[in-house]
Design an enzyme around this catalytic site. Structure first.
Site, PDB file in Angstrom:
ATOM      1  N   HIS A  18       0.237  -3.597  -7.149  1.00 58.20           N
ATOM      2  CA  HIS A  18       0.107  -2.663  -8.271  1.00 58.20           C
ATOM      3  C   HIS A  18       0.424  -3.356  -9.590  1.00 58.20           C
ATOM      4  O   HIS A  18      -0.302  -3.200 -10.584  1.00 58.20           O
ATOM      5  CB  HIS A  18       1.081  -1.478  -8.120  1.00 58.20           C
ATOM      6  CG  HIS A  18       0.818  -0.581  -6.972  1.00 58.20           C
ATOM      7  ND1 HIS A  18       1.788  -0.277  -6.046  1.00 58.20           N
ATOM      8  CD2 HIS A  18      -0.287   0.094  -6.582  1.00 58.20           C
ATOM      9  CE1 HIS A  18       1.292   0.558  -5.146  1.00 58.20           C
ATOM     10  NE2 HIS A  18       0.026   0.792  -5.451  1.00 58.20           N
ATOM     11  N   LYS A  42       1.082  15.751  -0.144  1.00 57.28           N
ATOM     12  CA  LYS A  42       1.630  14.560   0.504  1.00 57.28           C
ATOM     13  C   LYS A  42       3.149  14.648   0.569  1.00 57.28           C
ATOM     14  O   LYS A  42       3.768  15.337  -0.226  1.00 57.28           O
ATOM     15  CB  LYS A  42       1.232  13.299  -0.270  1.00 57.28           C
ATOM     16  CG  LYS A  42      -0.222  12.924  -0.116  1.00 57.28           C
ATOM     17  CD  LYS A  42      -0.470  11.560  -0.703  1.00 57.28           C
ATOM     18  CE  LYS A  42      -1.880  11.098  -0.434  1.00 57.28           C
ATOM     19  NZ  LYS A  42      -2.101   9.734  -0.916  1.00 57.28           N
TER      20      LYS A  42
END
Length: 169
Positions: A18, A42
């Protein structure tokens, strides 16, 4: 006019993969909003606030990066930031199929927001937050996968979970 991009993701947790995309995006765009997805469907290991704090810590060297969270449609968030671009990292061909569908839908929703794909550095092509969490859960070495502050946060998080909670994550 400043070039503004949004780099969205769950970042549960942020990895060196990332950071590679964020760092490179910060060189290309005047401003990069790292947007942590607040997806109630989630069950992340870290809360949105924890993920944002970790991201703020590891992106501190990049003065043109702002960390926020969002829920809802990405194009609505991008519009609210006057962003003309969405920045996405690609690890492998398998990522491309999924990303192409999302990009096509985003173009239908707002044709003025372009999506830019960056290939992740090859040393991070295998890396995902899920893999990092799995290795960390069993006390494996993740020092080459995440920044030290993230490694420490993972160790603390897994140490604080009960065995049932650890098995669910």
């Amino acid at each position: 006019m400043a070039s503004i991009a949004v780099c969205p993701g769950s970042f549960d947790p942020v990895t060196y993969g990332h950071l590679d995309i964020i760092r490179r995006g910060a060189k290309v765009f005047d401003q990069v909003y790292v947007a942590v997805l607040n997806n109630s469907s989630k069950k992340p290991l870290f809360s949105v606030e924890e993920r944002m704090e970790l991201l703020r810590e590891v992106t501190r060297p990049f003065p043109n990066v702002i960390v926020e969270s969002f829920h809802g449609l990405l194009v609505d968030y991008a519009r609210s930031k006057n962003a003309s671009a969405i920045l996405r990292g690609l690890r492998a061909v398998s990522d491309f199929e999924y990303e192409m569908q999302i990009t096509s839908m985003n173009r239908v929703l707002d044709e003025n927001i372009e999506t830019f794909f960056m290939m992740t550095n090859s040393q991070y092509a295998f890396l995902s937050s899920s893999i990092v969490k799995e290795v960390a859960k069993y006390n494996g070495n993740i020092s080459d996968l995440v920044p030290p502050v993230v490694e420490e946060a993972l160790r603390k998080k897994f140490a604080s979970l009960t065995s049932n909670e650890r098995n669910e994550s």
